[in-house]
Design an enzyme around this catalytic site. Structure first.
Site, PDB file in Angstrom:
ATOM      1  N   ASP A  44       9.126  30.042  19.724  1.00 46.51           N
ATOM      2  CA  ASP A  44      10.152  29.104  19.285  1.00 46.51           C
ATOM      3  C   ASP A  44      10.975  29.710  18.152  1.00 46.51           C
ATOM      4  O   ASP A  44      10.418  30.309  17.224  1.00 46.51           O
ATOM      5  CB  ASP A  44       9.445  27.833  18.783  1.00 46.51           C
ATOM      6  CG  ASP A  44      10.397  26.672  18.724  1.00 46.51           C
ATOM      7  OD1 ASP A  44      10.140  25.669  19.400  1.00 46.51           O
ATOM      8  OD2 ASP A  44      11.413  26.773  17.995  1.00 46.51           O
ATOM      9  N   TYR A  65      26.804  18.560  19.630  1.00 44.60           N
ATOM     10  CA  TYR A  65      26.515  19.786  20.383  1.00 44.60           C
ATOM     11  C   TYR A  65      27.597  20.843  20.122  1.00 44.60           C
ATOM     12  O   TYR A  65      27.302  21.981  19.752  1.00 44.60           O
ATOM     13  CB  TYR A  65      26.426  19.474  21.885  1.00 44.60           C
ATOM     14  CG  TYR A  65      26.464  20.709  22.746  1.00 44.60           C
ATOM     15  CD1 TYR A  65      25.432  21.643  22.691  1.00 44.60           C
ATOM     16  CD2 TYR A  65      27.551  20.958  23.592  1.00 44.60           C
ATOM     17  CE1 TYR A  65      25.488  22.793  23.464  1.00 44.60           C
ATOM     18  CE2 TYR A  65      27.607  22.104  24.369  1.00 44.60           C
ATOM     19  CZ  TYR A  65      26.579  23.019  24.297  1.00 44.60           C
ATOM     20  OH  TYR A  65      26.632  24.168  25.042  1.00 44.60           O
TER      21      TYR A  65
END
Ligand code: UDP
Length: 340
Positions: free
Chosen positions: A55, A145
């Site tokens: 991650d 976004y």
């Protein structure tokens, strides 16, 4: 070796496949939050690919990655990408997309890696003030976004000035289709995109397709988008990397086709490709959808030597082939595996 973050996802996996087919060594770093291990297994059959599950928010994992592999450049796809979700849950987007990328860039600098191709988006432009959209169009995103991608572009400019980190930011318009041999394809859960949603509605398990908005000021009342084929798009990443490796400066490019199609046009090509009459329901506009988004791709053609050539019908044909393949495999095996 080339690091591909998010290589288990839609655009990342097609770009990784394009690299492998050119004989490049690839390491994919992906937390599999939206990507698929089955996709990685498929990719491994086509070249020298290593997979590192990790991650971007975990600096230790990133350090292990750079310790273990001799990485000379990066193509960075790993990000959350659903516009609606980003409005509902912006912290998820700012944390993952922005903080994750900062960790990646800082680790790159720590290990002396100074070339990155970044997956940006036409959503950084926001509501268009002129069509087609070229790279000088103002960047005023209208959702979190798009904001995350714009912030990252700005960070990359600062990192170039301060540390000499060279970046190419590729601003995608609407990406469409699948690998033409149906080895990999678009596999989002949930699926929000137009073409897979139309195609999915033709399968027995599918919902009736919904057209969002039929009262736009366009030729048939539905939104116009610029659909760029996934294999043409993957090719642009290869060219962008070559551009950086041959000493290219930090820059940004639109990836689209210079042409737009309405939702209804896409729908009728889907009917042609599937050979079916597809049911559709008219629904109100989806919040945040501009009427028209079409790219001016001249800059990518001139500077990167990019030349997209696949038609929308070819994209839809490959997407349909992939949807059929995926269903067959899921039915046969309960999970998706062999895709050759
Ligand atoms: N769209 C639609 N029905 C769907 C999905 C999308 O009518 O099930 C429309 C959407 O409103 C937009 C266009 O198709 O006008 C492209 O949407 P998509 O989500 O594929 O890409 P976006 O343009 O949002 O990046």
């Amino acid at each position: 070796m080339i690091l591909v973050t998010g290589g288990a996802g839609y655009i990342g996996s097609h770009s990784a496949l394009a690299l492998l087919e050119r004989g490049q060594e690839v390491v994919v770093f992906d937390n599999l939050s939206t990507g698929h291990l089955e996709t990685i297994e498929t990719l491994k059959k086509f070249g020298n690919l290593e997979f590192f599950k990790g991650d971007l928010l975990n600096r230790e994992e990133l350090k292990h990655l750079f310790e273990r592999f001799s990485i000379d450049s990066v193509i960075h796809f790993a990000a959350f990408s659903q516009v609606g979700e980003s409005v509902q849950n912006p912290q998820k987007y700012y944390l993952n997309n922005v903080c994750g990328t900062i960790n990646l860039l800082n680790t790159m600098l720590e290990y002396g890696v100074k070339k990155i191709v970044f997956s940006s988006t036409a959503a950084t432009y926001g509501e268009p003030i002129q069509i087609p959209i070229d790279e000088n169009h103002p960047q005023q995103p209208i959702n979190p976004y798009g904001q995350t991608k714009l912030i990252i572009e700005k960070i990359m400019d600062d990192y170039d000035k301060a540390y000499g980190l060279k970046s190419v930011r590729l601003r995608y318009f609407n990406v469409a289709g699948a690998d033409s041999k149906c080895r990999i394809g678009e596999w989002h859960e949930p699926e929000t995109h137009l073409i897979p949603n139309i195609l999915k509605s033709t399968f027995s398990s599918g919902e009736v397709f919904k057209i969002f908005g039929t009262d736009y000021e366009t030729k048939d009342g539905t939104c116009v988008r610029d659909y760029i084929n996934i294999e043409d798009l993957a090719e642009a990443h290869i060219l962008a990397l070559e551009y950086l490796k041959s000493g290219g400066k930090t820059d940004f490019f639109n990836l689209g086709t210079n042409t737009g199609n309405t939702v209804k046009e896409v729908f009728s090509i889907c009917e042609k490709v599937t050979g079916r009459k597809i049911a559709a329901e008219q629904r109100p506009r989806r919040i945040g959808d501009p009427a028209v988004l079409v790219a001016d791709n001249t800059k990518a053609k001139n500077i990167l030597g990019w030349n997209p050539h696949k038609t929308l019908e070819e994209s839809i044909t490959s997407a349909y082939g992939w949807e059929n393949m995926l269903r067959k495999e899921l039915e046969q095996n309960n999970i998706c595996m062999e895709r050759i």
